[in-house]
Design a protein around this motif. Structure first.
Motif, PDB file in Angstrom:
ATOM      1  N   ILE A  16      -3.492  -3.961  -2.885  1.00  0.00           N
ATOM      2  CA  ILE A  16      -2.304  -3.220  -3.322  1.00  0.00           C
ATOM      3  C   ILE A  16      -1.044  -4.055  -3.104  1.00  0.00           C
ATOM      4  CG2 ILE A  16      -0.872  -1.206  -2.800  1.00  0.00           C
ATOM      5  CD1 ILE A  16      -3.484   0.312  -2.208  1.00  0.00           C
ATOM      6  N   MET A  17      -0.948  -4.731  -1.956  1.00  0.00           N
ATOM      7  CA  MET A  17       0.242  -5.533  -1.673  1.00  0.00           C
ATOM      8  C   MET A  17       0.325  -6.763  -2.576  1.00  0.00           C
ATOM      9  SD  MET A  17       0.148  -5.159   2.469  1.00  0.00           S
ATOM     10  CE  MET A  17       1.793  -5.764   2.789  1.00  0.00           C
ATOM     11  N   GLU A  18      -0.817  -7.350  -2.909  1.00  0.00           N
ATOM     12  CA  GLU A  18      -0.810  -8.464  -3.861  1.00  0.00           C
ATOM     13  C   GLU A  18      -0.400  -7.985  -5.244  1.00  0.00           C
ATOM     14  OE1 GLU A  18      -4.716 -10.105  -3.471  1.00  0.00           O
ATOM     15  OE2 GLU A  18      -4.063 -11.601  -1.987  1.00  0.00           O
ATOM     16  N   ARG A  19      -0.770  -6.753  -5.575  1.00  0.00           N
ATOM     17  CA  ARG A  19      -0.295  -6.162  -6.822  1.00  0.00           C
ATOM     18  C   ARG A  19       1.231  -6.063  -6.812  1.00  0.00           C
ATOM     19  NH1 ARG A  19      -2.829  -0.635  -7.097  1.00  0.00           N
ATOM     20  NH2 ARG A  19      -4.758  -1.866  -7.091  1.00  0.00           N
ATOM     21  N   GLY A  20       1.783  -5.832  -5.626  1.00  0.00           N
ATOM     22  CA  GLY A  20       3.230  -5.746  -5.504  1.00  0.00           C
ATOM     23  C   GLY A  20       3.929  -7.063  -5.797  1.00  0.00           C
TER      24      GLY A  20
ATOM     25  N   ALA B  92       2.232   0.121   2.227  1.00  0.00           N
ATOM     26  CA  ALA B  92       0.798   0.338   1.992  1.00  0.00           C
ATOM     27  C   ALA B  92      -0.037  -0.006   3.218  1.00  0.00           C
ATOM     28  CB  ALA B  92       0.339  -0.487   0.784  1.00  0.00           C
ATOM     29  N   ASP B  93       0.220  -1.160   3.835  1.00  0.00           N
ATOM     30  CA  ASP B  93      -0.607  -1.564   4.974  1.00  0.00           C
ATOM     31  C   ASP B  93      -0.442  -0.605   6.150  1.00  0.00           C
ATOM     32  OD1 ASP B  93       2.029  -2.496   5.263  1.00  0.00           O
ATOM     33  OD2 ASP B  93       1.411  -3.962   6.774  1.00  0.00           O
TER      34      ASP B  93
ATOM     35  N   ASN C  30       0.978   3.103  -8.424  1.00  0.00           N
ATOM     36  CA  ASN C  30       1.203   1.749  -8.942  1.00  0.00           C
ATOM     37  C   ASN C  30       1.046   1.690 -10.443  1.00  0.00           C
ATOM     38  OD1 ASN C  30      -0.442   0.197  -6.069  1.00  0.00           O
ATOM     39  ND2 ASN C  30       1.625   0.993  -6.298  1.00  0.00           N
ATOM     40  N   ALA C  31       0.073   2.424 -10.979  1.00  0.00           N
ATOM     41  CA  ALA C  31      -0.141   2.430 -12.427  1.00  0.00           C
ATOM     42  C   ALA C  31       1.017   3.122 -13.144  1.00  0.00           C
ATOM     43  CB  ALA C  31      -1.464   3.119 -12.768  1.00  0.00           C
ATOM     44  N   LEU C  32       1.540   4.188 -12.535  1.00  0.00           N
ATOM     45  CA  LEU C  32       2.643   4.915 -13.158  1.00  0.00           C
ATOM     46  C   LEU C  32       3.929   4.112 -13.162  1.00  0.00           C
ATOM     47  CD1 LEU C  32       1.969   8.449 -11.633  1.00  0.00           C
ATOM     48  CD2 LEU C  32       2.004   7.932 -14.076  1.00  0.00           C
ATOM     49  N   ASP C  33       4.241   3.482 -12.044  1.00  0.00           N
ATOM     50  CA  ASP C  33       5.502   2.740 -11.909  1.00  0.00           C
ATOM     51  C   ASP C  33       5.227   1.426 -11.185  1.00  0.00           C
ATOM     52  OD1 ASP C  33       8.076   1.883 -11.740  1.00  0.00           O
ATOM     53  OD2 ASP C  33       8.878   3.676 -10.777  1.00  0.00           O
ATOM     54  N   PRO C  34       4.827   0.384 -11.907  1.00  0.00           N
ATOM     55  CA  PRO C  34       4.412  -0.872 -11.265  1.00  0.00           C
ATOM     56  C   PRO C  34       5.506  -1.558 -10.459  1.00  0.00           C
ATOM     57  CG  PRO C  34       3.678  -0.785 -13.551  1.00  0.00           C
ATOM     58  CD  PRO C  34       4.625   0.350 -13.364  1.00  0.00           C
ATOM     59  N   THR C  35       6.773  -1.291 -10.724  1.00  0.00           N
ATOM     60  CA  THR C  35       7.855  -1.957  -9.994  1.00  0.00           C
ATOM     61  C   THR C  35       8.426  -1.100  -8.864  1.00  0.00           C
ATOM     62  OG1 THR C  35       9.488  -1.167 -11.609  1.00  0.00           O
ATOM     63  CG2 THR C  35       8.490  -3.320 -12.016  1.00  0.00           C
ATOM     64  N   PHE C  36       7.833   0.046  -8.595  1.00  0.00           N
ATOM     65  CA  PHE C  36       8.261   0.906  -7.490  1.00  0.00           C
ATOM     66  C   PHE C  36       7.877   0.207  -6.191  1.00  0.00           C
ATOM     67  CE2 PHE C  36       7.688   5.451  -5.596  1.00  0.00           C
ATOM     68  CZ  PHE C  36       8.836   5.272  -4.843  1.00  0.00           C
ATOM     69  N   ARG C  37       8.871  -0.247  -5.401  1.00  0.00           N
ATOM     70  CA  ARG C  37       8.598  -1.170  -4.295  1.00  0.00           C
ATOM     71  C   ARG C  37       8.123  -0.494  -3.010  1.00  0.00           C
ATOM     72  NH1 ARG C  37      13.004  -2.824  -0.811  1.00  0.00           N
ATOM     73  NH2 ARG C  37      12.372  -4.988  -1.106  1.00  0.00           N
TER      74      ARG C  37
ATOM     75  N   THR D 299      -5.676   5.752  -0.784  1.00  0.00           N
ATOM     76  CA  THR D 299      -5.729   4.576  -1.663  1.00  0.00           C
ATOM     77  C   THR D 299      -5.815   4.978  -3.134  1.00  0.00           C
ATOM     78  OG1 THR D 299      -8.137   4.434  -1.353  1.00  0.00           O
ATOM     79  CG2 THR D 299      -6.751   3.122   0.122  1.00  0.00           C
ATOM     80  N   LEU D 300      -6.481   6.097  -3.419  1.00  0.00           N
ATOM     81  CA  LEU D 300      -6.549   6.581  -4.802  1.00  0.00           C
ATOM     82  C   LEU D 300      -5.160   6.984  -5.299  1.00  0.00           C
ATOM     83  CD1 LEU D 300      -9.770   8.783  -4.513  1.00  0.00           C
ATOM     84  CD2 LEU D 300      -9.587   6.494  -5.503  1.00  0.00           C
ATOM     85  N   LEU D 301      -4.392   7.635  -4.450  1.00  0.00           N
ATOM     86  CA  LEU D 301      -3.039   8.032  -4.823  1.00  0.00           C
ATOM     87  C   LEU D 301      -2.137   6.817  -4.999  1.00  0.00           C
ATOM     88  CD1 LEU D 301      -2.659  11.127  -2.480  1.00  0.00           C
ATOM     89  CD2 LEU D 301      -2.571  11.173  -4.971  1.00  0.00           C
ATOM     90  N   LEU D 302      -2.298   5.823  -4.143  1.00  0.00           N
ATOM     91  CA  LEU D 302      -1.491   4.606  -4.281  1.00  0.00           C
ATOM     92  C   LEU D 302      -1.818   3.872  -5.582  1.00  0.00           C
ATOM     93  CD1 LEU D 302      -1.507   3.233  -0.621  1.00  0.00           C
ATOM     94  CD2 LEU D 302       0.375   4.349  -1.821  1.00  0.00           C
ATOM     95  N   ASP D 303      -3.092   3.854  -5.956  1.00  0.00           N
ATOM     96  CA  ASP D 303      -3.462   3.248  -7.244  1.00  0.00           C
ATOM     97  C   ASP D 303      -2.785   3.975  -8.401  1.00  0.00           C
ATOM     98  OD1 ASP D 303      -5.058   1.289  -6.153  1.00  0.00           O
ATOM     99  OD2 ASP D 303      -6.918   2.427  -6.350  1.00  0.00           O
ATOM    100  N   ALA D 304      -2.768   5.300  -8.338  1.00  0.00           N
ATOM    101  CA  ALA D 304      -2.130   6.080  -9.400  1.00  0.00           C
ATOM    102  C   ALA D 304      -0.631   5.828  -9.451  1.00  0.00           C
ATOM    103  CB  ALA D 304      -2.413   7.566  -9.187  1.00  0.00           C
TER     104      ALA D 304
END
Length: 329
Positions: free
Chosen positions: A151-155, A129-130, A116-123, A109-114
């Motif tokens: 994370i998915m809501e962030r998507g 994620a789930d 998402n922060a780097l590339d918010p539109t990377f689908r 989850t820490l890596l997924l947060d990173a």
């Protein structure tokens, strides 16, 4: 001249090596063989204990070496998408290794947060994620289920028109999490309703993809079982309005006929048939979604002056057109 060694001609053979040179060559060969033998003996003496130690000692935890997501963005030096791809590759490989070693991927989850922060539109991280978070060798704790939804809501916030991400989110919130991971009855019921509304949004956005619409249709059943009849009807009507799949249309029409009384069902059918007639007459070559965006056809000359402003043919939006059509029925 007497006392001088004979001079060799250009075609004479070379002189034979001296005894001292032959001895030096033999000595070097023996030293090489001796060193090789000593190295082999040394390797053999430590290899077996090292292999035994490696078998007995197993890695049990992960160390996360990256800073918080905002600082990872700074450290990328502008190469945000490239670093996000690199971290995503690391996630996929590490997930497989952790599964093979039968231990939890604690840094996931820490890596997924990173990422998402780097590339918010990377689908891809949003879509998977789930599955990545819940596909672990041990029971998934509740806080990670909450994190997967976050994370998915962030998507859907970063890609609000991506029907596939809405579908994945709705299925997780409406079916997977309540049916497998959540234990509180009230929480499960709340998640199911929220997931059904997410599936309704997926159905609206996936009008051009019948697969998304078919999968999202389960959300209507959740609303019906929860007593949300009006919401269920709106779900089905919106899906029917945007889909081009004939089999799906028939299925939705049959469900609506059961939910609506005869008068309401007839009014809805007339309104829907009227919309399709306008579509075929005005712009038959555009898609269903495109005609909804463009709005109803309007005759400026006929509608000028306000004398016919309340007629359906002078409506400027489909909502206004539908209200005026219903007012005439």
């Amino acid at each position: 001249m007497m006392g001088l060694p004979p001079v060799r001609g250009p075609g004479a053979p070379p002189a034979a090596p001296s005894l001292l040179a032959r001895f030096a060559g033999a000595r070097d060969a023996l030293v090489t063989v001796a060193l090789s033998a000593a190295a082999a003996i040394a390797i053999g003496s430590v290899r077996a204990p090292a292999a035994d130690l490696e078998r007995r000692i197993a890695e049990t935890s992960d160390v996360y070496v990256l800073p918080p997501p905002d600082e990872v963005v700074t450290l990328s030096l502008g190469y945000r998408a490239a670093l996000a791809d690199l971290l995503w590759s690391h996630v996929l490989v590490s997930q497989g290794l952790h599964t093979m070693e039968r231990r939890r991927f604690e840094n996931l989850t820490l890596l997924l947060d990173a990422i998402n922060a780097l590339d918010p539109t990377f689908r891809d991280p949003y879509l998977f994620a789930d599955a990545l978070i819940t596909f672990q060798t041990s029971e998934t704790p509740r806080h990670e289920i909450i994190k997967a939804r976050e994370i998915m809501e962030r998507g859907v916030q970063n890609r609000p028109l991506d029907g596939e991400i809405w579908l994945a989110l709705g299925q997780f919130v409406g079916f997977i999490a309540p049916g497998t991971y959540l234990t509180d009855r009230e929480e499960k019921a709340r998640w199911r309703l929220e997931g059904a509304r997410m599936l309704a949004r997926a159905a609206e956005l996936g009008g051009g993809d019948a697969n998304i619409s078919w999968q999202a249709l389960g959300g209507a059943g959740i609303l019906g079982r929860a007593g949300e009849r009006e919401a269920q009807i709106r779900f089905l009507q919106r899906t029917l309005a945007v889909t081009d799949d004939k089999e799906l249309k028939q299925k939705i029409r049959a469900q609506l006929d059961k939910l609506l009384d005869a008068r309401d069902a007839e009014k809805y059918r007339r309104r829907l048939d009227g919309f399709r007639e306008l579509w075929r007459r005005d712009l038959p070559f555009v898609s269903n979604t495109a005609i909804l965006v463009l709005g109803p056809p309007r005759d400026p000359a006929y509608c000028a002056g306000g004398a016919h402003a309340d007629e359906p043919r002078c409506a400027t939006t489909w909502r206004a057109w539908a209200e005026r059509v219903e007012g005439e029925q």
